[in-house]
Scaffold this motif. Structure first.
Motif, PDB file in Angstrom:
ATOM      1  N   SER A  92      66.721  10.320  94.096  1.00  0.00           N
ATOM      2  CA  SER A  92      67.086  11.061  95.305  1.00  0.00           C
ATOM      3  C   SER A  92      68.554  11.468  95.238  1.00  0.00           C
ATOM      4  O   SER A  92      69.447  10.627  95.205  1.00  0.00           O
ATOM      5  CB  SER A  92      66.831  10.196  96.551  1.00  0.00           C
ATOM      6  OG  SER A  92      67.328  10.837  97.687  1.00  0.00           O
ATOM      7  N   THR A  93      68.800  12.774  95.159  1.00  0.00           N
ATOM      8  CA  THR A  93      70.177  13.274  95.123  1.00  0.00           C
ATOM      9  C   THR A  93      70.909  12.929  96.414  1.00  0.00           C
ATOM     10  O   THR A  93      72.093  12.571  96.397  1.00  0.00           O
ATOM     11  CB  THR A  93      70.178  14.798  94.920  1.00  0.00           C
ATOM     12  OG1 THR A  93      69.411  15.115  93.763  1.00  0.00           O
ATOM     13  CG2 THR A  93      71.582  15.320  94.780  1.00  0.00           C
ATOM     14  N   GLN A  94      70.206  13.007  97.515  1.00  0.00           N
ATOM     15  CA  GLN A  94      70.823  12.695  98.794  1.00  0.00           C
ATOM     16  C   GLN A  94      71.244  11.228  98.836  1.00  0.00           C
ATOM     17  O   GLN A  94      72.337  10.895  99.314  1.00  0.00           O
ATOM     18  CB  GLN A  94      69.834  12.987  99.937  1.00  0.00           C
ATOM     19  CG  GLN A  94      70.409  12.722 101.328  1.00  0.00           C
ATOM     20  CD  GLN A  94      69.381  12.984 102.417  1.00  0.00           C
ATOM     21  OE1 GLN A  94      68.231  13.292 102.127  1.00  0.00           O
ATOM     22  NE2 GLN A  94      69.820  12.858 103.663  1.00  0.00           N
ATOM     23  N   ALA A  95      70.394  10.344  98.315  1.00  0.00           N
ATOM     24  CA  ALA A  95      70.716   8.918  98.310  1.00  0.00           C
ATOM     25  C   ALA A  95      71.892   8.643  97.388  1.00  0.00           C
ATOM     26  O   ALA A  95      72.783   7.842  97.691  1.00  0.00           O
ATOM     27  CB  ALA A  95      69.505   8.106  97.886  1.00  0.00           C
ATOM     28  N   GLN A  96      71.918   9.298  96.209  1.00  0.00           N
ATOM     29  CA  GLN A  96      73.020   9.078  95.278  1.00  0.00           C
ATOM     30  C   GLN A  96      74.342   9.521  95.874  1.00  0.00           C
ATOM     31  O   GLN A  96      75.364   8.833  95.742  1.00  0.00           O
ATOM     32  CB  GLN A  96      72.724   9.848  93.983  1.00  0.00           C
ATOM     33  CG  GLN A  96      71.541   9.298  93.183  1.00  0.00           C
ATOM     34  CD  GLN A  96      71.862   7.995  92.502  1.00  0.00           C
ATOM     35  OE1 GLN A  96      72.994   7.520  92.557  1.00  0.00           O
ATOM     36  NE2 GLN A  96      70.857   7.374  91.882  1.00  0.00           N
ATOM     37  N   SER A  97      74.350  10.650  96.549  1.00  0.00           N
ATOM     38  CA  SER A  97      75.599  11.138  97.132  1.00  0.00           C
ATOM     39  C   SER A  97      76.046  10.265  98.296  1.00  0.00           C
ATOM     40  O   SER A  97      77.243  10.096  98.524  1.00  0.00           O
ATOM     41  CB  SER A  97      75.414  12.584  97.604  1.00  0.00           C
ATOM     42  OG  SER A  97      74.373  12.653  98.580  1.00  0.00           O
ATOM     43  N   ALA A  98      75.088   9.694  99.015  1.00  0.00           N
ATOM     44  CA  ALA A  98      75.444   8.870 100.171  1.00  0.00           C
ATOM     45  C   ALA A  98      75.973   7.508  99.765  1.00  0.00           C
ATOM     46  O   ALA A  98      76.654   6.846 100.542  1.00  0.00           O
ATOM     47  CB  ALA A  98      74.228   8.696 101.083  1.00  0.00           C
ATOM     48  N   THR A  99      75.677   7.106  98.531  1.00  0.00           N
ATOM     49  CA  THR A  99      76.109   5.770  98.075  1.00  0.00           C
ATOM     50  C   THR A  99      77.164   5.838  96.980  1.00  0.00           C
ATOM     51  O   THR A  99      77.386   4.854  96.278  1.00  0.00           O
ATOM     52  CB  THR A  99      74.897   4.988  97.558  1.00  0.00           C
ATOM     53  OG1 THR A  99      74.248   5.737  96.518  1.00  0.00           O
ATOM     54  CG2 THR A  99      73.900   4.748  98.682  1.00  0.00           C
ATOM     55  N   ALA A 100      77.762   6.981  96.797  1.00  0.00           N
ATOM     56  CA  ALA A 100      78.869   7.139  95.842  1.00  0.00           C
ATOM     57  C   ALA A 100      78.471   6.701  94.438  1.00  0.00           C
ATOM     58  O   ALA A 100      79.183   5.982  93.756  1.00  0.00           O
ATOM     59  CB  ALA A 100      80.085   6.341  96.316  1.00  0.00           C
ATOM     60  N   GLY A 101      77.263   7.138  93.992  1.00  0.00           N
ATOM     61  CA  GLY A 101      76.846   6.896  92.616  1.00  0.00           C
ATOM     62  C   GLY A 101      76.247   5.538  92.347  1.00  0.00           C
ATOM     63  O   GLY A 101      75.911   5.241  91.203  1.00  0.00           O
ATOM     64  N   ALA A 102      76.109   4.679  93.332  1.00  0.00           N
ATOM     65  CA  ALA A 102      75.500   3.371  93.114  1.00  0.00           C
ATOM     66  C   ALA A 102      74.019   3.535  92.808  1.00  0.00           C
ATOM     67  O   ALA A 102      73.389   4.523  93.183  1.00  0.00           O
ATOM     68  CB  ALA A 102      75.689   2.491  94.351  1.00  0.00           C
ATOM     69  N   ASN A 103      73.474   2.543  92.061  1.00  0.00           N
ATOM     70  CA  ASN A 103      72.041   2.586  91.758  1.00  0.00           C
ATOM     71  C   ASN A 103      71.235   2.474  93.052  1.00  0.00           C
ATOM     72  O   ASN A 103      71.450   1.582  93.862  1.00  0.00           O
ATOM     73  CB  ASN A 103      71.663   1.433  90.821  1.00  0.00           C
ATOM     74  CG  ASN A 103      72.233   1.632  89.435  1.00  0.00           C
ATOM     75  OD1 ASN A 103      72.575   2.752  89.063  1.00  0.00           O
ATOM     76  ND2 ASN A 103      72.341   0.557  88.674  1.00  0.00           N
ATOM     77  N   VAL A 104      70.285   3.380  93.198  1.00  0.00           N
ATOM     78  CA  VAL A 104      69.482   3.439  94.421  1.00  0.00           C
ATOM     79  C   VAL A 104      68.014   3.493  94.042  1.00  0.00           C
ATOM     80  O   VAL A 104      67.631   4.201  93.105  1.00  0.00           O
ATOM     81  CB  VAL A 104      69.858   4.678  95.275  1.00  0.00           C
ATOM     82  CG1 VAL A 104      68.943   4.788  96.491  1.00  0.00           C
ATOM     83  CG2 VAL A 104      71.301   4.593  95.709  1.00  0.00           C
ATOM     84  N   ILE A 105      67.189   2.743  94.776  1.00  0.00           N
ATOM     85  CA  ILE A 105      65.732   2.767  94.602  1.00  0.00           C
ATOM     86  C   ILE A 105      65.130   3.221  95.922  1.00  0.00           C
ATOM     87  O   ILE A 105      65.606   2.844  97.005  1.00  0.00           O
ATOM     88  CB  ILE A 105      65.196   1.375  94.202  1.00  0.00           C
ATOM     89  CG1 ILE A 105      63.705   1.464  93.861  1.00  0.00           C
ATOM     90  CG2 ILE A 105      65.439   0.356  95.292  1.00  0.00           C
ATOM     91  CD1 ILE A 105      63.428   2.094  92.542  1.00  0.00           C
ATOM     92  N   THR A 106      64.126   4.057  95.836  1.00  0.00           N
ATOM     93  CA  THR A 106      63.488   4.560  97.050  1.00  0.00           C
ATOM     94  C   THR A 106      62.030   4.136  97.091  1.00  0.00           C
ATOM     95  O   THR A 106      61.457   3.713  96.076  1.00  0.00           O
ATOM     96  CB  THR A 106      63.568   6.094  97.120  1.00  0.00           C
ATOM     97  OG1 THR A 106      62.808   6.647  96.037  1.00  0.00           O
ATOM     98  CG2 THR A 106      65.010   6.560  97.056  1.00  0.00           C
ATOM     99  N   LEU A 107      61.449   4.266  98.233  1.00  0.00           N
ATOM    100  CA  LEU A 107      60.030   3.942  98.404  1.00  0.00           C
ATOM    101  C   LEU A 107      59.175   4.837  97.522  1.00  0.00           C
ATOM    102  O   LEU A 107      58.181   4.377  96.926  1.00  0.00           O
ATOM    103  CB  LEU A 107      59.643   4.117  99.877  1.00  0.00           C
ATOM    104  CG  LEU A 107      58.205   3.773 100.260  1.00  0.00           C
ATOM    105  CD1 LEU A 107      57.978   2.276 100.201  1.00  0.00           C
ATOM    106  CD2 LEU A 107      57.884   4.294 101.656  1.00  0.00           C
ATOM    107  N   THR A 108      59.545   6.076  97.395  1.00  0.00           N
ATOM    108  CA  THR A 108      58.782   7.014  96.561  1.00  0.00           C
ATOM    109  C   THR A 108      58.811   6.603  95.103  1.00  0.00           C
ATOM    110  O   THR A 108      57.803   6.718  94.386  1.00  0.00           O
ATOM    111  CB  THR A 108      59.340   8.432  96.728  1.00  0.00           C
ATOM    112  OG1 THR A 108      59.316   8.792  98.109  1.00  0.00           O
ATOM    113  CG2 THR A 108      58.528   9.436  95.929  1.00  0.00           C
ATOM    114  N   ASP A 109      59.973   6.113  94.630  1.00  0.00           N
ATOM    115  CA  ASP A 109      60.073   5.666  93.239  1.00  0.00           C
ATOM    116  C   ASP A 109      59.059   4.571  92.944  1.00  0.00           C
ATOM    117  O   ASP A 109      58.357   4.598  91.923  1.00  0.00           O
ATOM    118  CB  ASP A 109      61.486   5.155  92.951  1.00  0.00           C
ATOM    119  CG  ASP A 109      62.534   6.252  93.073  1.00  0.00           C
ATOM    120  OD1 ASP A 109      62.161   7.428  92.921  1.00  0.00           O
ATOM    121  OD2 ASP A 109      63.701   5.918  93.343  1.00  0.00           O
ATOM    122  N   VAL A 110      58.979   3.595  93.809  1.00  0.00           N
ATOM    123  CA  VAL A 110      58.073   2.458  93.586  1.00  0.00           C
ATOM    124  C   VAL A 110      56.625   2.918  93.632  1.00  0.00           C
ATOM    125  O   VAL A 110      55.799   2.514  92.799  1.00  0.00           O
ATOM    126  CB  VAL A 110      58.334   1.361  94.638  1.00  0.00           C
ATOM    127  CG1 VAL A 110      57.321   0.234  94.512  1.00  0.00           C
ATOM    128  CG2 VAL A 110      59.743   0.819  94.500  1.00  0.00           C
TER     129      VAL A 110
END
Length: 586
Positions: A509-527
């Motif tokens: 998620s580009t939106q999630a990456q930008s909101a967390t300043a590049g930190a690793n992010v996992i989303t419900l859709t990924d799982v």
């Protein structure tokens, strides 16, 4: 006369004050609910009321008329005995209003129940007591807001307490029939009874204790019968008749067995067993006039039989036993099922070996799985050090014969957890509500380990292969973070698979990456995409589990997005340090 009515009224008031804290006066002292009140009240009556009443009688009637005359039922019809009767009557009626609470507190309330037992012997108020208790049961228990387990628990207390309070069985026979009819109408009654007998709930082990107690009593009776048989002297073959030269007199007379003899009977129906005319009972007494329709059943000491006889057909009860046994067996670790073996032996004595045949097969699968697992690991070559080989060495499935296990156990997506023609249940037992999940696709590492185990299994079991039920099983993990911290976790297979996805997913998620300043992010859709899940609830529950562990945390302002943490939160780290301190030797 007026003076007698005043004394009776004062006795009733005193009983209510001491027992129920009603109509109190300064000289009254209230006793706790579960305490015995009859000795205190009897002493008050003998020391205070009787002397005063005697003085009033002598003052009003004169010395000659106040004394009882001979020949007029002096022993049972004197005014002293009438006052004793009024005290017992008032105590019965007051305790009857408290009987629901006394039954719920049993056995702590045994002293108060003893009050009722003694009072009922002199003041025959069994019908009034039964009517009051029945009304309390309908108002406080037999309604949709009460849990079935609470009703079953009250049923067991009711049988135990009332049989102690009223050995005649009249009160219990009057109140037990409506309770049984109400339980018969509840859909989950059978499941709750079975869970109470075989479950591990520490707050609800009454029937389990009753089952074990009945088994111990049966063993003791069998031992006593065996000892008695061994001590029985042999019958002498000599007769007192004089010897005869006639050959026919020397013959042993033949005994002709009647075709309807009791020794030929091999089956007794439930209706025969509960018949009013129990010819085999040496202590049989006629049914009391006041007794209700369930009198013969209420005199039984076997609470388990009283509960199971609520239903005319035992097939549903046996099916519930099989489901409960299956749920427990899929949760065993290291193939250790001694408790389940013992429970099954007790149940076979209770319901017959034929009815518990499927449970025998399920227990046999546990033993056979242990043997097969040992053989599979013995056949495999020494580990090459790969991740797959390391996981195979720690894989210990429960292999079951699916046709003998309840469908709710072997079918993914059911309400209760189940097992993997032969089927294998993961690496252990289900945790939490893992059994309610639907089918999903394992990550490559887990899937390859299962395939390697299945190949070796097929070598020892020709023409057979394992069908894995991934909605079952547990995994013991040691999770190490980038900070060097580690945490030990036992989780379900879908939760472990979700962690594997978290460990290698950088977030899409580009939106999630930008909101967390590049930190690793996992989303419900990924799982859901990685594990091929069809229900959002399964993925959301798995992610929420790792939030509770402290490996991920929700992203502020975004829905179903989680930051992968590189170190444990302060609350989790503090808990780990506290656990380590507790484990240090003294």
């Amino acid at each position: 006369m007026l003076m007698t009515r005043v004394v009776h009224s004062e006795i009733a008031r005193k009983v209510r004050a001491v027992v129920d804290a009603a109509d109190l006066r300064s000289q009254d002292s209230v006793l706790p609910l579960e305490s015995a009140a009859r000795p205190v009240l009897q002493q008050w009556l003998d020391d205070q009321m009787k002397p005063r009443f005697a003085a009033f009688r002598e003052l009003c009637l004169g010395p000659s008329e106040a004394e009882p005359k001979e020949g007029k039922y002096v022993e049972h019809n004197t005014w002293q005995h009438k006052l004793d009767y009024e005290l017992d009557k008032a105590l019965c009626l007051t305790r009857a209003g408290q009987l629901f609470d006394l039954v719920a507190l049993y056995p702590e309330s045994s002293a108060a129940l003893e009050d009722l037992r003694l009072s009922l012997q002199s003041a025959d108020q069994r019908l009034n007591v039964a009517k009051t208790l029945s009304s309390s049961l309908h108002m406080r228990l037999l309604h949709p807001g009460a849990h079935t387990r609470d009703i079953i628990q009250m049923y067991v207390h009711l049988v135990r307490a009332l049989q102690e309070m009223d050995p005649s069985g009249v009160v219990l026979s009057r109140v037990v029939s409506p309770l049984r009819r109400y339980l018969r109408g509840r859909k989950d009654t059978v499941l709750v009874i079975v869970a109470s007998m075989l479950g591990d709930d520490p707050d609800f082990t009454l029937l389990k204790d009753e089952l074990e107690r009945a088994d111990q009593e049966e063993q003791e009776q069998a031992e006593q019968a065996e000892n008695k048989r061994r001590r029985r002297p042999r019958r002498s073959l000599q007769t007192t008749a004089p010897p005869s030269s006639n050959k026919t007199n020397g013959k042993r007379p033949t005994k002709r067995r009647l075709p309807n003899s009791r020794r030929d009977a091999t089956y007794v129906s439930d209706s025969d067993a509960s018949s009013d005319e129990d010819w085999d009972d040496p202590h049989w007494v006629p049914k009391p006039v006041e007794a209700g329709s369930g009198y013969r059943m209420s005199t039984s000491k076997d609470i388990i039989s009283m509960l199971t006889s609520i239903f005319d057909d035992r097939s549903g009860f046996i099916a519930a036993l099989e489901k409960s046994m299956a749920d427990q067996l899929v949760q065993v670790k290291s193939y250790k099922a001694m408790k389940e073996y013992r429970n099954n032996m007790i149940l076979k004595k209770r319901f017959g070996e034929r009815n518990m045949g499927k449970c025998d097969v399920m227990l046999g699968d546990v033993t056979e799985s242990r043997r097969i697992d040992s053989e599979v690991h013995h056949r495999r070559l020494p580990s090459s050090g790969s991740a797959v080989e390391g996981m195979v060495s720690r894989l210990h499935p429960l292999i079951v014969s699916r046709q003998f296990w309840p469908e709710h156990t072997t079918k993914p997506g059911s309400a209760v957890g189940g097992v993997p023609t032969s089927s294998a249940a993961g690496a252990g037992a289900p945790v939490g509500t893992a059994g309610s999940i639907a089918e999903f696709t394992l990550p490559p590492l887990f899937r390859h380990a299962q395939e390697e185990y299945g190949k070796t299994y097929s070598q020892s079991k020709a023409m057979r292969k394992l069908h894995w039920l991934n909605h079952l099983g547990t995994v013991e993990l040691d999770v190490e973070l980038n900070s060097g911290q580690s945490v030990a976790v036992e989780c379900s297979l879908i939760q472990a698979s979700t962690l594997e996805v978290i460990s290698r997913c950088k977030g899409r998620s580009t939106q999630a990456q930008s909101a967390t300043a590049g930190a690793n992010v996992i989303t419900l859709t990924d799982v859901m995409e990685e594990l091929n899940l069809q229900r959002e609830k399964d993925a959301r529950d798995a992610l929420e589990f790792w939030v509770q562990v402290g490996l991920i945390e929700p992203v502020a302002g975004l829905v179903d997005a989680f930051i992968v943490l590189t170190s444990l939160p302060a609350r989790v780290a503090a808990g780990e340090e506290e656990d380590e301190a507790d484990d240090e030797p003294l």
